[in-house]
Scaffold this active site. Structure first.
Site: not given
Ligand code: FE2
Length: 262
Positions: A8, A40, A68, A150, A175
């Protein structure tokens, strides 16, 4: 076939450490295909067109997402780019695609699937059954299949790893932003790592500024989180896959920080 997975990417720090260190890392490891989770990447939430382009220019072939995905409205404008995947178990009608088949530098095909767990995350369709349907389609073209699962909880990520063992090359979790130490190859040849970690700020609370996060925990009041500053870390894993059988020979995780202490 060597597949590099970058954990991530969080905000400016994540993108900065990639621009500083990824080229050298690619020279050293020589992966044939590069996947990164970037849900992110835009200030800690979501992805923008400019940031996606920046990541592709650094040598990333495919971007995976997660809960997200749709935090920034402009993402919808670029969701038809086949190099950007959102979880495949979003319900029918949601923009974008959850899987794709690509060509590695070896000229061999590689399938990538993005899934999202349902425990402590928004309730979407079943990732297990979504994986069944997608794998059947991809295996008509290639047995090399990389899954980014995720999800929040270890049990769900472990369960889907066992469910998919022998049918995909690797199941790697994302995640939580905390790298786990359980990289290994399961009984039927699928590599797994419960969580690949994070490429982002090393001194915050899973990437966010610690003062605002602490304020939330100490007062119970909502806070506007901002990404942490300071040292960064680049984490992920590399899997070495037999392109004929689709099974994995080795998986190794990595963690590199700006101070050289990881
Ligand atoms: Fe997430």
């Amino acid at each position: 076939m060597k597949i590099l997975f970058i954990a991530d990417i969080v905000g400016n720090s994540g993108r900065k450490i990639l621009s500083d260190k990824l080229a050298g890392f690619l020279d050293k490891e020589k992966p044939d295909f590069v996947i990164a989770n970037a849900e992110n990447a835009a200030a800690g939430k979501g992805l923008t067109r400019a940031i996606a382009q920046e990541l592709f220019s650094l040598g990333i072939n495919v971007i995976t997402m997660g809960n997200h995905t749709f935090d920034r409205k402009e993402i919808v404008e670029i969701m038809d780019d086949p190099r950007i995947l959102r979880p495949a178990n979003y319900p029918p009608g949601v923009p974008g695609q959850g899987w794709g088949i690509y060509t590695a530098s070896t000229n061999e095909a590689v399938g990538v699937i993005n899934l999202m767990g349902r425990v402590y995350l928004p309730l979407i369709d079943c990732p297990f059954r979504a994986a069944d349907a997608v794998i059947e389609q991809i295996r008509r073209e290639t047995k090399v299949i990389f899954v980014d699962m995720h999800a929040e909880v270890t049990s769900e990520k472990s369960a889907i790893t066992h469910y998919l063992d022998g049918r995909v090359s690797a199941v790697v979790g994302t995640h939580t932003h905390v790298q786990t130490a359980d990289d290994g190859v399961r009984l039927s040849g699928t590599a797994s790592l419960t969580d690949a970690g994070m490429t982002g700020p090393d001194e915050g609370v899973i990437g966010m500024d610690r003062d605002t996060v602490l304020k939330k925990f100490l007062t119970g009041m909502p806070q506007h989180f901002v990404e942490a500053q300071g040292d960064a870390v680049m984490q992920g894993c590399i899997v070495d896959v037999d392109a004929v059988t689709g099974m994995t020979r080795t998986i190794k995780r990595f963690s590199i920080n700006t101070r050289g202490t990881k």
